[in-house]
Design a protein around this motif. Structure first.
Motif, PDB file in Angstrom:
ATOM      1  N   GLY A  89       0.899  -1.165   0.000  1.00 43.74           N
ATOM      2  CA  GLY A  89       0.000   0.000   0.000  1.00 43.74           C
ATOM      3  C   GLY A  89       0.930   1.206   0.000  1.00 43.74           C
ATOM      4  N   ALA A  90       1.717   1.308   1.070  1.00 41.85           N
ATOM      5  CA  ALA A  90       2.788   2.302   1.074  1.00 41.85           C
ATOM      6  C   ALA A  90       3.801   1.928   0.001  1.00 41.85           C
ATOM      7  CB  ALA A  90       3.459   2.358   2.434  1.00 41.85           C
ATOM      8  N   LEU A  91       4.136   0.629  -0.048  1.00 44.10           N
ATOM      9  CA  LEU A  91       5.084   0.135  -1.044  1.00 44.10           C
ATOM     10  C   LEU A  91       4.345  -0.691  -2.091  1.00 44.10           C
ATOM     11  CD1 LEU A  91       8.104  -1.071   1.151  1.00 44.10           C
ATOM     12  CD2 LEU A  91       7.632   1.211   0.238  1.00 44.10           C
ATOM     13  N   TYR A 130       4.606 -10.861  11.010  1.00 46.03           N
ATOM     14  CA  TYR A 130       3.278 -10.345  10.662  1.00 46.03           C
ATOM     15  C   TYR A 130       2.896  -9.260  11.648  1.00 46.03           C
ATOM     16  CZ  TYR A 130      -1.740 -10.799   9.327  1.00 46.03           C
ATOM     17  OH  TYR A 130      -3.016 -10.596   8.880  1.00 46.03           O
ATOM     18  N   GLN A 131       2.699  -8.048  11.125  1.00 40.56           N
ATOM     19  CA  GLN A 131       2.334  -6.954  12.033  1.00 40.56           C
ATOM     20  C   GLN A 131       0.860  -7.008  12.407  1.00 40.56           C
ATOM     21  OE1 GLN A 131       3.677  -3.082  10.605  1.00 40.56           O
ATOM     22  NE2 GLN A 131       5.534  -3.352  11.839  1.00 40.56           N
ATOM     23  N   TYR A 132       0.615  -6.738  13.688  1.00 44.02           N
ATOM     24  CA  TYR A 132      -0.744  -6.692  14.239  1.00 44.02           C
ATOM     25  C   TYR A 132      -0.942  -5.255  14.705  1.00 44.02           C
ATOM     26  CZ  TYR A 132      -4.689  -8.429  17.092  1.00 44.02           C
ATOM     27  OH  TYR A 132      -5.923  -8.681  17.637  1.00 44.02           O
ATOM     28  N   ILE A 152       3.177  -6.887  17.481  1.00 38.59           N
ATOM     29  CA  ILE A 152       2.082  -5.996  17.870  1.00 38.59           C
ATOM     30  C   ILE A 152       2.619  -4.578  17.819  1.00 38.59           C
ATOM     31  CG2 ILE A 152       0.497  -5.342  19.716  1.00 38.59           C
ATOM     32  CD1 ILE A 152       0.639  -8.208  20.743  1.00 38.59           C
ATOM     33  N   VAL A 153       2.052  -3.774  16.934  1.00 41.18           N
ATOM     34  CA  VAL A 153       2.555  -2.410  16.775  1.00 41.18           C
ATOM     35  C   VAL A 153       1.775  -1.486  17.703  1.00 41.18           C
ATOM     36  CG1 VAL A 153       2.926  -0.490  15.193  1.00 41.18           C
ATOM     37  CG2 VAL A 153       3.213  -2.851  14.386  1.00 41.18           C
ATOM     38  N   VAL A 154       2.494  -0.944  18.681  1.00 39.53           N
ATOM     39  CA  VAL A 154       1.898   0.077  19.549  1.00 39.53           C
ATOM     40  C   VAL A 154       2.203   1.446  18.957  1.00 39.53           C
ATOM     41  CG1 VAL A 154       1.887   1.060  21.869  1.00 39.53           C
ATOM     42  CG2 VAL A 154       2.131  -1.409  21.565  1.00 39.53           C
ATOM     43  N   VAL A 221       6.622  -6.740  20.563  1.00 39.72           N
ATOM     44  CA  VAL A 221       5.856  -5.505  20.765  1.00 39.72           C
ATOM     45  C   VAL A 221       6.728  -4.362  20.262  1.00 39.72           C
ATOM     46  CG1 VAL A 221       4.874  -3.920  22.461  1.00 39.72           C
ATOM     47  CG2 VAL A 221       4.520  -6.380  22.721  1.00 39.72           C
ATOM     48  N   LYS A 222       6.193  -3.606  19.301  1.00 42.76           N
ATOM     49  CA  LYS A 222       6.949  -2.483  18.726  1.00 42.76           C
ATOM     50  C   LYS A 222       6.445  -1.172  19.300  1.00 42.76           C
ATOM     51  CE  LYS A 222       7.981  -0.074  14.400  1.00 42.76           C
ATOM     52  NZ  LYS A 222       8.006  -0.163  12.935  1.00 42.76           N
ATOM     53  N   VAL A 223       7.376  -0.369  19.804  1.00 42.02           N
ATOM     54  CA  VAL A 223       7.001   0.949  20.326  1.00 42.02           C
ATOM     55  C   VAL A 223       7.866   2.025  19.678  1.00 42.02           C
ATOM     56  CG1 VAL A 223       6.164   0.131  22.569  1.00 42.02           C
ATOM     57  CG2 VAL A 223       8.578   0.713  22.326  1.00 42.02           C
ATOM     58  N   THR A 252       9.071   6.632   7.554  1.00 35.01           N
ATOM     59  CA  THR A 252       7.618   6.517   7.433  1.00 35.01           C
ATOM     60  C   THR A 252       7.275   6.707   5.966  1.00 35.01           C
ATOM     61  OG1 THR A 252       5.505   7.577   7.989  1.00 35.01           O
ATOM     62  CG2 THR A 252       7.432   8.997   8.006  1.00 35.01           C
ATOM     63  N   ALA A 253       6.115   6.195   5.573  1.00 33.32           N
ATOM     64  CA  ALA A 253       5.682   6.396   4.189  1.00 33.32           C
ATOM     65  C   ALA A 253       4.927   7.705   4.045  1.00 33.32           C
ATOM     66  CB  ALA A 253       4.807   5.238   3.748  1.00 33.32           C
ATOM     67  N   ALA A 254       4.273   8.147   5.124  1.00 34.19           N
ATOM     68  CA  ALA A 254       3.470   9.371   5.063  1.00 34.19           C
ATOM     69  C   ALA A 254       3.125   9.796   6.474  1.00 34.19           C
ATOM     70  CB  ALA A 254       2.173   9.125   4.287  1.00 34.19           C
ATOM     71  N   VAL A 319      16.894   0.171   3.134  1.00 36.78           N
ATOM     72  CA  VAL A 319      16.613  -0.855   2.110  1.00 36.78           C
ATOM     73  C   VAL A 319      15.854  -0.276   0.932  1.00 36.78           C
ATOM     74  CG1 VAL A 319      16.777  -3.072   3.299  1.00 36.78           C
ATOM     75  CG2 VAL A 319      14.670  -1.752   3.498  1.00 36.78           C
ATOM     76  N   LEU A 320      15.076   0.779   1.169  1.00 33.22           N
ATOM     77  CA  LEU A 320      14.398   1.416   0.029  1.00 33.22           C
ATOM     78  C   LEU A 320      15.433   2.083  -0.875  1.00 33.22           C
ATOM     79  CD1 LEU A 320      11.192   2.929   1.682  1.00 33.22           C
ATOM     80  CD2 LEU A 320      11.637   0.604   0.866  1.00 33.22           C
ATOM     81  N   ILE A 321      16.434   2.699  -0.255  1.00 35.97           N
ATOM     82  CA  ILE A 321      17.512   3.301  -1.052  1.00 35.97           C
ATOM     83  C   ILE A 321      18.248   2.199  -1.823  1.00 35.97           C
ATOM     84  CG2 ILE A 321      19.700   4.577  -0.925  1.00 35.97           C
ATOM     85  CD1 ILE A 321      18.440   6.113   1.492  1.00 35.97           C
TER      86      ILE A 321
END
Ligand SMILES: Cc1cc2nc3c(=O)[nH]c(=O)nc-3n(C[C@H](O)[C@H](O)[C@H](O)COP(=O)(O)O)c2cc1C
Lengths: 440, 228
Positions: A89-91, A130-132, A152-154, A221-223, A252-254, A319-321
């Motif tokens: 979506g972003a990528l 897998y991100q939640y 789990i993305v906080v 858990v991602k913070v 960030t993508a946006a 990695v995008l670069i």
């Protein structure tokens, strides 16, 4: 003709832009202003009192196991560098596939993002996290069970306290369908999880995810880095296997520019408090792993993050670069978009000439997933070899043997944040038992 | 199926077997199997992650995430449930013969959730295609950011109904005095009366009159924000 330091060129342009459009600036990339970072640290190579290891000849391990606390199938990586969560979506789908293949070539993991798992990505990735997320776009138990780990993305370093955005130009029919949204709308993802609030609930949520996945795979858990000591302690208490800590420089993508540049703390400042929390709980390098991200570009950054206490790092923008973003070869096309190689950050607009941050089929077709994968794998190899070079020079037979004692700081700020001595002194600002004049 | 074909009901006692064993049995059961789960004791994640067309009766109160992520199964709870009953359900049917805590049916993609009593705040939050029928009243921010699917409320709706809603349709028989951002009352056309009648029948309330309900949905003014 004297330019103002307070009202510099960018600030003036931004005031003019705001006055014209009446809306805040949104962009991709990470924080662009200088904040204390890994460049402000140096390694003390071995000399009289330490023995170095021979480059190429003597082994210097780089493997890392994530999820040793509760998971029956911890994630085993050959290198301590992973690919961070970036949404389909972003990528573009080609970009996601290239990242999966590139990660697999060097034995590391890649991560889904705010938009669900695509079959191409699952297929291409030997190890897929897998991100939640709060939005739960595309979230389903089949993909959950197919994952090698759950994150789990906080929050996210670029915007702790904010949710994702994806502008209408990028909500193609496929993206819309995966997210159950009308095509073409400007989408703003939720910033809070819909069915839990606070660490006590999170503990119950983690238990549910484990029940559904049979206690097989690690749960991260991602913070975003803001209060890393407390967030890390609470994540551990809630039952996380791995804490992912993303500093303010994180990509960030946006996101609103004001959010990117003014919310959260630098990666460098976030690591020591997180390590403190893990050590106090007796789980540092002993049950709960720490993955650090946000502005990691080189093997030196990898080595420094690990020396400060990370078990592994995660990278996004780099990695995008590697895939071809901001390439000088696209100078003319960037010029047509009003930008230039090295400055392009309009990843939210979906007109990426490199075919990475777009859903336009013609632009996306420019990115060959196989070639992209080789470039990503090359970058990951170089980061690993560079980190090994430094580790060997410090006499370490595994990158995890790097430690704060191997580091000094170039600035007082970095010394205070990283809690290592200012170079040439034994002074650690904030540590009363050290002084500027003491022995080194 | 004749009475003779109906498989016997297997009783699983949570105090005796523990959550992991009970859930594993339910998760691995073949289509058509029937279970009674006893001694729930407010435990969390009871009957979560089911994925076959089985029938489960939970006798007593359940905690958070009961029947979470359900696929194909029918789960009936004879008691109250805590936060997130049937969260992210994909298909199947979950019935609560009692009241439900917050975030009932959150992000559910498919299937039907029926709550015989009231449901607390954020019922159907970020709904992604499932149907929810609440025979009592609902708490605040019901249908918050709900994307697709339908929510039917027999009683009253709490404040900020349907805040930031996308394409979910909400039907309310009682009062809905405070609508959230971008949520508006909409005309009840024949197609809406027809879909509502079908939902009422599916939820075991065929006698309720669709004509007594009002419809709410998105004004779609938040779909685009003017960006540079
Ligand atoms: C294009 C792009 C998309 C991203 N999408 C997500 C996302 O969906 N979920 C998430 O948790 N983080 C997302 N992030 C943040 C990354 O996971 C990671 O935290 C960050 O990129 C690390 O910093 P770095 O880019 O400086 O390496 C995204 C970053 C980028 C560059």
């Amino acid at each position: 003709m004297r330019p103002s330091a307070t009202f510099d060129t960018h600030t003036i342009a931004e005031i003019q832009r705001a006055a014209e459009t009446g809306i805040y600036a949104i962009r991709g990339f990470g924080a662009k202003r200088a904040v204390p970072h890994f460049d402000d640290l140096l390694f003390l190579g071995a000399s009289m009192s330490r023995y170095p290891l021979e480059g190429y000849r003597e082994a210097c391990g780089t493997d890392v196991v994530l999820g040793t606390r509760y998971a029956q199938r911890p994630l085993r990586l050959d290198i301590p560098v992973t690919i961070a969560g970036m949404s389909f979506g972003a990528l573009s789908a080609n970009a996601k596939e290239a990242l999966g293949r590139g990660a697999s070539m060097v034995g590391t993991s890649t991560t889904t993002g705010d938009g669900g798992m695509t079959p191409e990505e699952r297929e291409a990735s030997d190890r897929l996290v897998y991100q939640y997320l709060p939005s739960r776009y595309g979230m389903n138990p089949d993909d959950l069970r197919r994952a090698d780990a759950i994150e789990i993305v906080v929050g996210q370093g670029a915007k702790p306290g904010g949710g994702g955005m994806l502008l209408g130009q990028k909500i193609s029919a496929r993206v819309a369908e995966m997210r159950d949204l009308p095509a073409g709308i400007d989408q703003r993802s939720a910033c809070r999880h819909p069915d839990w609030t606070g660490p006590d609930d999170l503990e119950i949520k983690i238990a549910e995810l484990r029940e559904i996945t049979g206690w097989q795979v690690p749960i991260y858990v991602k913070v975003g880095a803001s209060r890393p000591y407390y967030d890390t302690a609470l994540a551990v208490k809630a039952g996380a296997d791995v804490v992912v800590l993303d500093g303010m420089q994180g990509g960030t993508a946006a996101t609103q520019e004001v959010f990117i540049e003014h919310v959260g703390i630098p990666t460098l400042a976030a690591i020591p408090p997180a390590v403190d929390a893990l050590q106090e709980l007796g789980v540092h390098r002993n049950g709960v792993q720490l993955v650090v991200s946000g502005g990691i570009r080189t093997g030196a950054d990898v080595a420094k993050a690990i020396a400060l206490g990370a078990d592994a790092v995660s990278i996004g923008v780099a990695v995008l670069i590697a895939l071809g973003d901001n390439s000088p070869a696209l100078a003319d096309e960037y010029a047509a978009l009003g930008t230039a190689p090295g400055r392009y950050d309009a990843w939210h607009e979906g007109r990426d000439p490199a075919g990475i941050s777009t859903q336009d089929p013609e632009l996306e077709a420019r990115l060959d997933p196989e070639l992209g994968a080789r470039r990503v794998a090359n970058l990951l190899r170089v980061l690993t070899m560079e980190a090994q070079t430094i580790a060997r020079a410090c006499g370490k037979s595994h990158v995890h043997n790097l430690e704060p004692e191997d580091l000094v700081a170039l600035t007082v700020e970095a010394a205070a944040m990283a809690r290592v001595p200012l170079a040439g002194t034994s002074w650690v600002p904030g540590n009363p038992s050290t002084s500027p004049g003491g022995p080194q | 199926m004749s009475a003779l074909d109906t498989p016997p009901v297997t009783t699983l006692d949570l105090d005796e077997q523990g959550l992991r064993a009970v859930n594993r049995t339910l998760q691995e059961a073949p289509d058509g199997a029937r279970f009674a789960v006893t001694s729930p004791g407010g435990r969390h994640a009871i009957a979560a992650g089911l994925r076959s067309a089985i029938e489960v009766d939970v006798h007593g109160h359940a905690g958070y995430y009961c029947a979470g992520m359900n696929q194909a199964a029918t789960v009936r709870v004879h008691g109250n449930v805590g936060v997130g009953v049937a969260e992210n359900m994909m298909s199947g049917r979950v019935e609560v013969h009692g009241t439900a805590g917050q975030s009932a049916g959150a992000t559910a993609h498919g299937g039907l959730l029926v709550v015989e009593g009231d449901a607390a705040a954020r019922c159907g939050i970020s709904l992604k295609g499932a149907d929810i029928v609440v025979k009592g009243s609902v708490g605040h921010a019901t249908g918050f950011m709900a994307q697709v699917g339908r929510i039917v409320i027999f009683g009253d709706a709490g404040p900020a109904l349907g805040d930031s809603i996308y394409e979910t349709r909400i039907y309310v028989r009682g009062a809905a005095s405070d609508l959230g951002a971008d949520c508006v009352a909409k005309e009840m056309r024949d197609e809406h009366r027809a879909e509502l009648a079908a939902l009422l029948a599916a939820a075991g309330a065929p006698d309720a009159d669709p004509g007594d309900f009002r419809r709410y949905g998105s004004a779609r003014t938040l779909y685009h924000w003017q960006a540079p």
